[in-house]
Design a protein around this motif. Structure first.
Motif, PDB file in Angstrom:
ATOM      1  N   SER A 146      22.889 -24.447  25.556  1.00  0.00           N
ATOM      2  CA  SER A 146      21.905 -25.215  24.800  1.00  0.00           C
ATOM      3  C   SER A 146      20.967 -25.948  25.752  1.00  0.00           C
ATOM      4  O   SER A 146      19.760 -26.020  25.515  1.00  0.00           O
ATOM      5  CB  SER A 146      22.601 -26.228  23.902  1.00  0.00           C
ATOM      6  N   ILE A 147      21.527 -26.491  26.825  1.00  0.00           N
ATOM      7  CA  ILE A 147      20.702 -27.276  27.740  1.00  0.00           C
ATOM      8  C   ILE A 147      19.765 -26.380  28.542  1.00  0.00           C
ATOM      9  O   ILE A 147      18.640 -26.784  28.854  1.00  0.00           O
ATOM     10  CB  ILE A 147      21.592 -28.137  28.662  1.00  0.00           C
ATOM     11  N   TYR A 148      20.196 -25.155  28.860  1.00  0.00           N
ATOM     12  CA  TYR A 148      19.286 -24.236  29.550  1.00  0.00           C
ATOM     13  C   TYR A 148      18.001 -24.072  28.743  1.00  0.00           C
ATOM     14  O   TYR A 148      16.896 -24.131  29.271  1.00  0.00           O
ATOM     15  CB  TYR A 148      19.888 -22.834  29.711  1.00  0.00           C
ATOM     16  N   VAL A 149      18.195 -23.836  27.443  1.00  0.00           N
ATOM     17  CA  VAL A 149      17.023 -23.607  26.587  1.00  0.00           C
ATOM     18  C   VAL A 149      16.180 -24.870  26.495  1.00  0.00           C
ATOM     19  O   VAL A 149      14.957 -24.829  26.579  1.00  0.00           O
ATOM     20  CB  VAL A 149      17.465 -23.135  25.193  1.00  0.00           C
ATOM     21  N   LEU A 150      16.860 -26.020  26.352  1.00  0.00           N
ATOM     22  CA  LEU A 150      16.113 -27.269  26.229  1.00  0.00           C
ATOM     23  C   LEU A 150      15.351 -27.591  27.509  1.00  0.00           C
ATOM     24  O   LEU A 150      14.262 -28.171  27.464  1.00  0.00           O
ATOM     25  CB  LEU A 150      17.057 -28.417  25.873  1.00  0.00           C
ATOM     26  N   THR A 151      15.920 -27.208  28.661  1.00  0.00           N
ATOM     27  CA  THR A 151      15.222 -27.449  29.933  1.00  0.00           C
ATOM     28  C   THR A 151      13.912 -26.684  29.972  1.00  0.00           C
ATOM     29  O   THR A 151      12.896 -27.179  30.458  1.00  0.00           O
ATOM     30  CB  THR A 151      16.111 -27.028  31.106  1.00  0.00           C
ATOM     31  N   GLY A 152      13.933 -25.473  29.427  1.00  0.00           N
ATOM     32  CA  GLY A 152      12.706 -24.677  29.426  1.00  0.00           C
ATOM     33  C   GLY A 152      11.906 -24.821  28.152  1.00  0.00           C
ATOM     34  O   GLY A 152      11.115 -23.954  27.813  1.00  0.00           O
ATOM     35  N   PHE A 153      12.128 -25.936  27.441  1.00  0.00           N
ATOM     36  CA  PHE A 153      11.543 -26.056  26.112  1.00  0.00           C
ATOM     37  C   PHE A 153      10.021 -26.142  26.146  1.00  0.00           C
ATOM     38  O   PHE A 153       9.350 -25.666  25.242  1.00  0.00           O
ATOM     39  CB  PHE A 153      12.118 -27.287  25.407  1.00  0.00           C
ATOM     40  N   LEU A 154       9.485 -26.760  27.200  1.00  0.00           N
ATOM     41  CA  LEU A 154       8.024 -26.832  27.310  1.00  0.00           C
ATOM     42  C   LEU A 154       7.558 -25.544  27.955  1.00  0.00           C
ATOM     43  O   LEU A 154       7.234 -25.502  29.135  1.00  0.00           O
ATOM     44  CB  LEU A 154       7.610 -28.029  28.163  1.00  0.00           C
ATOM     45  N   LYS A 155       7.533 -24.466  27.173  1.00  0.00           N
ATOM     46  CA  LYS A 155       7.427 -23.164  27.809  1.00  0.00           C
ATOM     47  C   LYS A 155       6.034 -22.852  28.332  1.00  0.00           C
ATOM     48  O   LYS A 155       5.850 -21.875  29.030  1.00  0.00           O
ATOM     49  CB  LYS A 155       7.894 -22.069  26.859  1.00  0.00           C
ATOM     50  N   THR A 156       5.056 -23.713  28.012  1.00  0.00           N
ATOM     51  CA  THR A 156       3.747 -23.476  28.602  1.00  0.00           C
ATOM     52  C   THR A 156       3.611 -24.183  29.948  1.00  0.00           C
ATOM     53  O   THR A 156       2.617 -24.013  30.630  1.00  0.00           O
ATOM     54  CB  THR A 156       2.638 -23.978  27.661  1.00  0.00           C
TER      55      THR A 156
END
Lengths: 504, 197
Positions: A146-156
């Motif tokens: 879950s945290i991996y995805v949240l780390t890259g959440f600002l994908k721009t």
């Protein structure tokens, strides 16, 4: 395992089930387009956490030394797990509260953010309640994924994506090492249950190379997760790149859960192997404190600085494990609670001063804060004093009790080193305070920073100071101050939790 | 006999795993990976876990590796260019690898540890599948459910990270078209002469 046992198991794990159901409900809600969607999601997440904490308290064992194991010994409900779960609820709830405005400024408002945070919470809850190496690993992965995805959440944003990629690769690597140690332990003892391991390893031959290898792999895997030197190199990059609320979550909740596992495994099951790991761990603790404090001196990005500061705090926390006593453990538990308050408070202020991801978070964000926002500046000063461990605040007592436990256990040299290194660490916290109070506000110089006509950083802070943010600041500020004024009350809570004997 | 078979298959696993990272052509890498999965399935058959072996072949070879193959063939990535940088790190990687291998060999040569050798892949049951079926929803209920949640999170994560709404593309919105009223398009004005609107 018959139906009665399954029913009892489901009851014992009801807080986790509540959180997972809440996450699924949030997932459904995030499909419903509505202009107040974010508000509803925040409320839903907070209510879920509130329900789960009520259920956790209701299940908490009385008297405290009762240990209830379920799911055929995989899942344990004891005072230790209850304490850690409450700590995780606190960390996650405050993270959710401080996320709202940040996501709006970054134009990344999406329901999945809350969903993933709740799933991460469920993973950390499983970690602290796990009484089997396998279930601990599964909880760790749920949290990490879950945290991996949240780390890259600002994908721009390039930095966010880069941090996520680094985190995935290093996280997978450390999980591999952890699993390798786990499988060796299983090969040596024929079990992954912590209770069985404890008795099987009590009589083990400590010079057995395979056992040493297994212990080292297990320790390295877990040290990776808490970011101790020499396995710390991912910490600054990921802290810098991740969205700031997620950085706060990483440095508080993720670390808390990993410490719970470290305590449960090493002070519970592998306590028989203490001669194998204690001296190595002492060296790692000293190296962690030294590197964290010294490298933080030269940082010019506030998030990187806080990353190194959290590394040095991890070093201090490891000292409590080296003390190896119940008082050492309760000192760690208290430390983690106070650390949650002061770190989340400081991160909330960083979010308030945040302009734009592209501009980064230079230390100069803090300069002249005292002139524009006296209240915020005062809070920041208290948080920084607390992080540095200066007496009237909670941070002092956090460090103090670790040192007391350490000296009681006879490690006087280590205690002296720890005090000296925290004096070094105090320097960069004081430098920030100097920026806040002495330096005049710097005119926005960076070309990418707010345009000339737009509001400057500090003016924006006033706009961002919304009700949830005020709540976060109130909570963390009062926590930091109260734990400094009434440390005994907080310590009693931590001591009660550590008396449960780690479920063995 | 079983020992010889073990060493033979284990050697194939090691060689093919090494080839996965050494192969110049990424398509060859994936093919080596498939061989590695196949031989691991062979190892599982050797210890009597035939159900797991079948799952490995069906899931990993049948789905995952073939998907990899498609992705590698579809993506136009210059892997030679990508790999150029890695040459610099080779000495370090080899050093670390040798240290790791030496530790493990040392431990297993000097070690007297009694690894659980009498391994039973299907305790208390006729077949491996039956043995798994007996414990999966009872003893390992929690693990099984949590693994399912991890898969759900992986799915959500993949969608969150890849789904993009592109505002610049012009899509036909039929509902909007048909629900258009005359009042949305026209505005009736009654200007007095000589004044304009």
């Amino acid at each position: 395992m018959d139906t009665d046992l399954i029913a009892a198991s489901v009851r014992a794990s009801s807080p986790e089930i509540i959180v997972i159901i809440g996450a699924c409900a949030a997932l459904m809600l995030s499909l419903w387009p509505h202009q107040d969607q974010q508000k509803y999601l925040t409320w839903l997440s907070l209510i879920t956490i509130l329900l789960a904490s009520a259920q956790t308290l209701q299940l908490s064992p009385r008297p405290v030394n009762i240990v209830e194991t379920t799911y055929s010994g995989m899942f344990v409900v004891d005072a230790f797990a209850t304490y850690f779960k409450m700590l995780l609820y606190l960390g996650t709830a405050l993270t959710i509260l401080m996320s709202g405005k940040f996501l709006q400024t970054e134009e990344a408002v999406k329901g999945e953010y809350y969903v993933l945070l709740l799933f991460a919470l469920a993973g950390t809850m499983i970690m602290v309640s796990g009484a089997d190496l396998l279930i601990i690993y599964i909880g760790l992965e749920l949290q990490a994924l879950s945290i991996y995805v949240l780390t890259g959440f600002l994908k721009t944003r390039g930095r966010s994506v880069e941090a996520a990629l680094k985190y995935v690769i290093l996280g997978a690597f450390s999980s591999g090492i952890l699993l390798y140690g786990l499988s060796l332990i299983y090969g040596l003892t024929g079990s992954t249950q912590l209770g069985v391991l404890n008795s099987a390893l009590a009589t083990a031959d400590l010079s057995e190379p395979m056992l040493i290898l297994a212990t080292v792999f297990l320790l390295v895997g877990l040290l990776f997760k808490i970011g101790a030197v020499p396995f710390h190199m991912w910490v600054p990059d990921i802290y810098e790149g991740a969205p700031t609320p997620i950085t706060a979550y990483l440095s508080v909740a993720s670390k808390t859960a990993a410490f719970a596992v470290l305590l449960r495994v090493f002070m519970g099951s592998l306590i028989g192997l203490e001669p194998l790991w204690s001296s190595g761990l002492a060296a790692i603790a000293v190296a962690t404190m030294a590197l964290g404090s010294l490298v933080a001196l030269v940082q010019d990005n506030i998030k990187r600085l806080l990353a190194y500061s959290s590394i040095s705090h991890v070093g201090f926390l490891l000292l409590g494990i080296i003390a190896g006593t119940t008082s050492g453990m309760s000192a760690i538990l208290l430390y983690l609670l106070i650390y949650t308050f002061m770190t989340l408070g400081l991160f909330a202020i960083v979010i308030l001063l945040h302009r734009d991801v592209r501009a980064g978070e230079p230390l100069t964000l803090f300069s002249g804060l005292a002139q524009s926002h006296a209240g915020l500046a005062f809070m920041a000063m208290i948080f920084l004093f607390s992080l540095a461990g200066i007496p009237p605040t909670g941070g002092f007592f956090a460090k103090f009790y670790v040192l007391v436990a350490l000296i009681d256990a006879g490690h006087v040299t280590l205690a002296v080193i720890a005090v000296l290194l925290s004096a070094v660490a105090a320097w960069f916290y004081l430098r920030l305070i100097m920026l806040i109070y002495i330096q005049p506000a710097e005119p926005t110089t960076g070309s990418t920073a707010a345009p000339a006509t737009g509001p400057t950083g500090h003016a924006r802070a006033a706009i961002l100071l919304s009700a949830p943010m005020r709540l976060v600041l109130l909570f963390s500020f009062s926590g930091t101050v109260l734990s400094g004024i009434f440390p005994a009350w907080f310590l009693a809570m931590a001591r009660q939790a550590s008396l449960s004997g780690l479920g063995n | 006999m079983a020992v010889i078979a073990f060493y033979l298959i284990a050697a194939v696993v090691l060689v093919s795993a090494l080839s996965v990272i050494m192969a110049r052509n990424p398509v060859h890498s994936v093919l080596w990976l498939i061989l590695a999965f196949f031989s691991s399935a062979g190892l599982l058959v050797l210890i009597g876990a035939e159900f797991l072996a079948m799952l490995l072949v069906v899931v990993y070879v049948g789905a995952v590796a073939v998907l990899f193959l498609f992705v590698v063939m579809m993506l136009d990535v210059d892997f030679v260019e990508l790999k150029r940088g890695t040459l610099r790190y080779w000495p370090f990687a080899v050093l670390v690898g040798i240290i790791f291998a030496a530790e493990i060999v040392l431990a297993s040569v000097i070690g007297t540890a009694d690894m659980e050798t009498n391994f039973d892949a299907s305790p208390g049951a006729e077949t491996n599948a039956e043995a798994i079926g007996q414990v999966m929803y009872t003893q390992y209920l929690l693990l099984f459910q949590m693994a399912g949640i991890i898969l759900l999170v992986a799915m959500i994560g993949a969608i969150v990270l890849t789904l993009r709404h592109r505002p610049e593309t012009k899509r036909q919105n039929i509902a909007k078209q048909t629900s258009r009223r005359r009042s949305d398009a026209y505005e009736l004005k009654d200007p007095t002469p000589g004044q304009g609107i």
